[in-house]
Structures are given as C-alpha cells and as structure tokens.
Enzyme design. Structure first.
Site, PDB file in Angstrom:
ATOM      1  N   TYR A  44      -4.007   9.636  -2.636  1.00 47.05           N
ATOM      2  CA  TYR A  44      -4.003   8.390  -3.274  1.00 47.05           C
ATOM      3  C   TYR A  44      -3.229   8.368  -4.379  1.00 47.05           C
ATOM      4  O   TYR A  44      -2.203   7.768  -4.467  1.00 47.05           O
ATOM      5  CB  TYR A  44      -5.280   7.918  -3.335  1.00 47.05           C
ATOM      6  CG  TYR A  44      -5.144   6.341  -3.347  1.00 47.05           C
ATOM      7  CD1 TYR A  44      -5.098   5.507  -2.460  1.00 47.05           C
ATOM      8  CD2 TYR A  44      -5.423   5.712  -4.912  1.00 47.05           C
ATOM      9  CE1 TYR A  44      -5.166   3.968  -2.627  1.00 47.05           C
ATOM     10  CE2 TYR A  44      -5.565   4.640  -4.892  1.00 47.05           C
ATOM     11  CZ  TYR A  44      -5.192   3.683  -4.039  1.00 47.05           C
ATOM     12  OH  TYR A  44      -5.290   2.327  -4.256  1.00 47.05           O
ATOM     13  N   SER A  95      -2.296   2.256   1.597  1.00 43.05           N
ATOM     14  CA  SER A  95      -2.288   1.271   0.550  1.00 43.05           C
ATOM     15  C   SER A  95      -1.248   2.126  -0.512  1.00 43.05           C
ATOM     16  O   SER A  95      -0.162   2.373  -0.129  1.00 43.05           O
ATOM     17  CB  SER A  95      -3.456   0.779  -0.224  1.00 43.05           C
ATOM     18  OG  SER A  95      -3.454  -0.280  -0.861  1.00 43.05           O
ATOM     19  N   HIS A 100      -6.540  -5.019   5.892  1.00 38.52           N
ATOM     20  CA  HIS A 100      -6.339  -3.961   4.902  1.00 38.52           C
ATOM     21  C   HIS A 100      -7.159  -2.653   5.176  1.00 38.52           C
ATOM     22  O   HIS A 100      -6.721  -1.718   4.969  1.00 38.52           O
ATOM     23  CB  HIS A 100      -6.336  -4.382   3.680  1.00 38.52           C
ATOM     24  CG  HIS A 100      -5.532  -3.254   2.550  1.00 38.52           C
ATOM     25  ND1 HIS A 100      -4.226  -3.233   2.743  1.00 38.52           N
ATOM     26  CD2 HIS A 100      -6.035  -2.609   1.602  1.00 38.52           C
ATOM     27  CE1 HIS A 100      -3.959  -2.219   1.810  1.00 38.52           C
ATOM     28  NE2 HIS A 100      -5.026  -1.962   1.149  1.00 38.52           N
TER      29      HIS A 100
END
Length: 714
Positions: free
Chosen positions: A486, A566, A684
């Site tokens: 991430y 994301s 999402h």
C-alpha cells in the site's frame, strides 16, 4: 452484468487443467475511441485521449457501452482460467465460519455483528446481559436482492434503548442514517441523508450529531467534489430540514469536521482537518452548558499543525493522543476547569508508535505497533504501567472500547493464519476470557508466518511478512508469490486473516505483505518518507521487496505477482511501468491512475496531502514522473495485468481505471493480457457482499496464479 458464484459443493470434484492446455495470451480488445484533448501544462503538451471515459457510467451511454464491451471480453477470458473454479470453491469453504465483531456494551445490553458464514452481509445482534439469548436486531440481507446494501456504522444510545445506524447502498460512501427502538425493532423518525465521512454520536437519549455535505446537484452524487462538510444535530421525532448546524466553516469550504462525545455525555469534541494528513484543530462544546450557551464551540487546538485524537474524559479532565513534539505519539491531558494551565504529559513517547488508545475502568489501554505487529499495555491515569497483554504471536489486535467507569472491555486478535477471536478483558484484574472463537476448517499450525527485513534502494531497512505452508517453507523451494503493498496515507498494514490469501497459500504459493514507507508502521517519519516528493521511495521499497524475494529463493524469477488497492492500485501501476521485467502479473484494484487530475472528483481533493497539488508546477512534475496513466512504456513486454474497479466507486472514481486500461490496451505490451473487471454496485470495497467478494477474489487469484505458474491442487 451479473456475476454468480458457483455452488461450492459442485466444485469439489473440479480437476484443474494444465496451464499449457489452452492459449491464455492477450485477447482481442474492444475498440476504444481516442479523443483529441491536448492541454499545455507548465509548458508541456499532455494528451488525454480518453477523457470521455471520466463521465459517470450512469450518465453516459458511450461509457456504459464501453464498460459492457470490456466486461464481455474479460468475463470470457476469466471463465477459461484453469484454477478459477478451485479458488472459488476453496475461498468459499474458508469463508464459511461463524465470525463476530467486537461487542459494544450499553446499559445491560451487548451489541455485535455476527455472520453465520456465507451471509452476504453481517446481521446485528443484541443480548440482554452478557449471557443473554442473542436476538437478531437488524438483517441487512433483507434490504436488497443482490445483497449489495450494507449496514454501515452503528452506535447504541447511552442506556441501550435505541440504536443509531447507517445504511450503505451499492458500495457508495454516502450514508443514510436511521434510529431504531431496540425493544420493538421499529424505526424512530425518518431517514437522514447526505451523511458522508461521518462519526455518529448520541447527545443524551433524544438526538445525535453527525457530519454531512450539502445535497449534490442531480446526477453529480458520484463525482462532484465534497466541499462544505458541517456537523449537524438531529433531534428524534423531527424532520431533517429542522436539524441544527452545530459547527461549520463556510469561509473554509475545504475543511472537514467530525464530532465525538465523551462517555459521560458532557464534552463534545469537534475534530477539523483539511485533507488526509493527521493535522487537526479541536473545538470543545460543554454540553452541560448547552441550555444557556447553545452549541458554543471553544477552540482548544488551532493551527492544523499536529495530530490530536480524543480518548475520553474523567470529570473535567480530557485525555488525548498527539504527535506534537512526539512523532511516535504520546498521551496528554488537560483540565477544562483550568485550560490555561496547559497540557500534562501522561504517557511519554516510546520507541514504537501508538496505534490506538482507550479509557476503560479508570485505566488507559494503549495499543502499540512493534514492527507492524500489535502489542498492548494497561496504564493508570497517572501513566504508571500496570501490565502488558499477551497475544498469540505476530498479529493484529483491535477494540478495547468501553467506559471509564467499567473495567470490562473487549478486543479481537487475528493473524494471517488465525481468524479473529473475540476476548473479554478486565483491566483491573487482568482476567481474560473468550467471548467468541471461530470454528475453522484448517489447522493454523499448517502454516508458517514469519517476518523478514530487507534493504531498499537507498539503504532503508523495510519489514515484510511472509506466509507459506509449513511444508513449502521447510522444503526451501521457491514458490509462486503474491506480494501485496500500500505505502501511503499513514496507513499501517498489519497481520490479519483473509480467506482468499490463505487459499493462495494452501495451493502452494507464498503470500507476502511489505510494510512500505508512506504507511504509519513507524510513525510520522515513515509516513513522510513515502509521500509528496518522496513518493518514489514507496515504489523503490516495493521493487526491492520483489528483488529480495527472488534473491532469497522464496520466489522464482518468473513467479512474482503483485497486488494493491486504491493507493495500492497506484503502486501496482507505477511499478509495472518502472520494472515490467520483474513481475509476471499484477492486480491493480480501484487505483488512482491519473495523477494529473485526481483532485477533480469527490474525495480526491483530500489526497494532496500525500500526493501534492497538480496545479503547482513543482508537484506536477513529480506526479507526471510516476503517474501510471502517463508513463506506460510502449513496445515493452509487460506483466499480465487485471485492473479491477466498480461502477459505484465514489472514492476513487472508476474513470481512473477506465482510462488506464484503455491506454494499456492501445500499446503493444507483449503477449500477456491487460484486462479490466468492472463490478456493479460494489463501490470502493466496503459493504461488498460475500458472494461478490468471493467471485472477484477467485477471478483475481485464478488470473495471477496462471501467470505465475500456481496451479490448483487436484
């Protein structure tokens, strides 16, 4: 388009087809129209031929047709993946266990979510007394035929007689707020709408505070910028139009505001921010003086310089965690009867960052991150250490909520090979008991969870977790590896259970989670080391993780798959451009792919704290250098890429993924496919129904497994 999960029972006898049995190279892609948009930005001409794909699929027949055409090609491809059905079956089996959320106690009632196994959404239950008979209070599975309407946040009233909860439809970030009478199950009053990025807090038993945005223009609710958030008070039995504005900053439309209330109901603390950075202002409302002073909010912290997170109060004494003069956080307090006396340090900064703090039974419970794994300690209100909690190895703890007047708290603990167990804990005696433990279909001891450290490009030492079957780890043989990352927004990646990841490991692969800079695993410096001008460090850390895995013989040279969602989708897109030779395959999920226009939609404007400002030349040039959309290498062999998104994602609008996929498909990137999977009513990620989550995971792992050589067990 519908996606259905084949019944697990019918898949048990599935025998995987050898990888060489069929041609899975890049299919013929649908034609994508190229527009003529070209802009001159800071002296450079930037073409944007797919800008028309930014339009909301609900408002554009051309975009809708493009989505349908892409899904037809992708669905046909995914259906032929040899291991896809095995993954669907096994993920379903591993998901099918009873699981609970951490209970919340109010009055004599205990509230918690419970999923029987494969329910699309987890119902909410209540017990009268700890040993009372569980009663189903809310079943969101009854709200929508496709299972895509979810129960969001919820909070019982102080005496447990009422429940305030939110409804999330189709994965959107918008929330509908409702109140229920716990005894009768009947709704009290009407719906409250346009809440978003909100906390929920009761003001006594007669009303609550929440945060909302102005109602967007028709057709703009999934794309318009989110501005002018304000805190409102809703009195039970009144219409939403009568709600009172508690706190707003109309002269600063970019500011966000959320409100929380101390356990004793006296203090309302309003936290204001300008973006995603942990830099806040704090205002305090004395609710005991509300009859004479109304919603008068006194400034306590001004300047947006540091993080300030309220813990709770004891009388007039408020407790906070902060990174002011303490990059790894400390606990401080202030007496609101004499605020001019200033702040008192209660628990000083340690060598590890504070991940969470709570005030329970006259004690402080602090969770720390020690090399990205949870530890927890109990302190007195004067900062004296009482004891450390004992956890079962490397893992993640969560919960520890409760009341300053009651020694009872609950927490969860999980790891890569252990689903969450819920514990009841007495902070005074230290006694621990099990509230709910999962019955699982595998032996956690069959898997090895270890932590290694590797060196990034600039010499920084970075941790990673590695999960393998015990026999695979003992053999010393390289295994197809799924590397996840991430690296942004101060988010810490810690060990946790995932049925899909465990299925990959059961099939003989390795799962690796890298704790890249940009996250919060080591506090402010770690976050700062991977954002704005330092964003390239995140990509370097991820690339170095892949190189380390291959150099150590954990992963074969042609067997490395990467995944991120994301900001992690941005990560996958960026490193695929920078090192296409290193990776065999990748999954870029709901990613931020157009770094020159991310601030144009919904919540994108907040992200400038991590990414920088596209309208400032210095920032723009940094963004231009790594933007996945703008740095695709033509005439280069790329890894196989599966882009995943959803039509109702109003966090990272799907136009990011649409444009990026169109750009990939327009180039000659070798024989491996560049596909996009577009889900309906999934948003999402939060609130996604179980059947859609299983089907998506099976598609992704089947795809990544094919291109890394991970075959399904027979």
């Amino acid at each position: 388009m519908t996606r259905t999960l084949i019944a697990a029972a019918s898949l048990l006898a599935t025998v995987s087809m050898p990888l060489s049995a069929q041609d899975m190279t890049a299919p013929d892609y649908p034609e994508t129209r190229q527009g003529d948009v070209v802009e001159t930005i800071f002296g450079e001409q930037v073409a944007d031929p797919y800008r028309w794909l930014e339009e909301d699929v609900r408002n554009s027949t051309e975009v809708a047709a493009w989505v349908e055409a892409q899904n037809v090609v992708t669905d046909a491809y995914l259906e032929n993946l040899p291991a896809r059905d095995w993954f669907a079956s096994r993920i379903g089996e591993l998901t099918d266990y009873e699981r609970f959320s951490v209970p919340v106690a109010r009055g004599n009632r205990y509230f918690y979510n419970r999923n029987a196994g494969l329910e699309n959404q987890s119902p909410l239950y209540v017990r009268d007394g700890l040993d009372g008979e569980p009663r189903k209070l809310i079943d969101p599975n009854e709200w929508a035929e496709d299972g895509a309407t979810a129960l969001g946040g919820w909070v019982p009233s102080p005496d447990g007689s009422k429940l305030l909860y939110s409804v999330q439809d189709g994965g959107t970030d918008w929330r509908i707020l409702r109140v229920m009478d716990v005894a009768t199950g009947e709704q009290i009053g009407g719906d409250v709408r346009w809440a978003k990025f909100t906390n929920l807090a009761w003001v006594g038993e007669d009303g609550f505070v929440y945060s909302r945005f102005p109602e967007p223009e028709e057709g703009e609710d999934f794309q318009a910028l989110n501005m002018n958030q304000a805190v409102y008070y809703h009195a039970l039995g009144t219409e939403q139009a009568e709600d009172e504005v508690v706190f707003s900053t109309p002269d600063h439309a970019e500011r966000n505001h959320t409100a929380g209330i101390s356990d004793d109901g006296r203090w309302m603390m309003i936290i204001s921010s300008t973006g995603t950075d942990a830099r806040y202002e704090v205002h305090v409302v004395d609710l005991d003086a509300r009859d004479t002073r109304g919603w008068r909010a006194e400034p306590l912290i001004t300047g947006f310089d540091n993080a300030w997170s309220p813990i709770d109060s004891v009388g007039s004494r408020l407790f906070f965690t902060t990174n002011a003069d303490a990059p790894l956080y400390k606990v401080v307090s202030i007496d609101m009867d004499d605020p001019d006396a200033g702040w008192t340090e209660v628990i000083p900064e340690r060598d590890q960052p504070i991940a969470s703090a709570s005030l329970v039974g006259g004690h402080l419970v602090l969770e720390y991150l020690e090399d990205a794994s949870s530890s927890a300690y109990v302190y007195t209100l004067d900062g004296e250490l009482v004891r450390e909690l004992e956890f079962a190895g490397l893992g993640s703890a969560g919960g520890f909520g409760g009341s300053p007047d009651n020694a009872e708290t609950f927490y969860s603990f999980s790891s890569f090979n252990r689903p969450s167990t819920i514990y009841r804990y007495d902070v005074v005696t230290g006694e621990t008991s099990t509230f709910a433990a999962p019955e699982i279909s595998f032996d956690p001891e069959d898997f090895v969870v270890e932590q290694q450290f590797y060196t990034s490009k600039d010499g920084t030492r970075v941790p990673m977790f590695i999960v393998r079957r015990a026999d695979v780890a003992a053999s010393g043989e390289a295994a197809p590896t799924l590397l996840y990352g991430y690296g942004g927004f101060d988010v810490s990646l810690t060990p946790g259970f995932s049925a899909s990841r465990l299925s990959w490991v059961e099939a003989g692969g390795a799962f690796v989670m890298a704790n890249l800079r940009g996250g919060g695993e080591y506090g402010k410096a770690w976050h700062d080391g991977g954002r704005r001008a330092n964003k390239q460090n995140v990509f370097d850390d991820f690339i170095a993780a892949g190189e380390h895995l291959i150099a150590q013989g954990i992963t074969p040279e042609d067997g490395l798959a990467i995944q991120g969602g994301s900001n992690g989708g941005l990560l996958v897109g960026a490193v695929a451009n920078q090192r296409p030779d290193l990776f065999a395959a990748g999954n870029a999920a709901v990613g931020v792919m157009d770094m020159l226009r991310f601030d144009q939609w919904t919540a994108g404007r907040y992200w400038v704290d991590d990414y920088g400002y596209p309208d400032r030349e210095e920032d723009w040039r940094i963004l231009r250098a790594y933007s996945p959309l703008h740095n695709i290498q033509s005439d280069t062999d790329y890894p196989a890429l599966l882009v995943t998104t959803a039509d109702t994602d109003d966090r990272v609008v799907p136009g990011h993924s649409f444009k990026y996929t169109a750009a990939l498909q327009a180039e000659d990137l070798g024989e491996r496919p560049q596909l996009i999977r577009i889900e309906t009513r999934a948003g999402h990620g939060s609130g996604k129904p179980t059947d859609k989550a299983i089907a998506e995971a099976a598609d992704i792992l089947g795809f990544l497994g094919y291109w890394t050589g991970l075959d399904a067990p027979e």
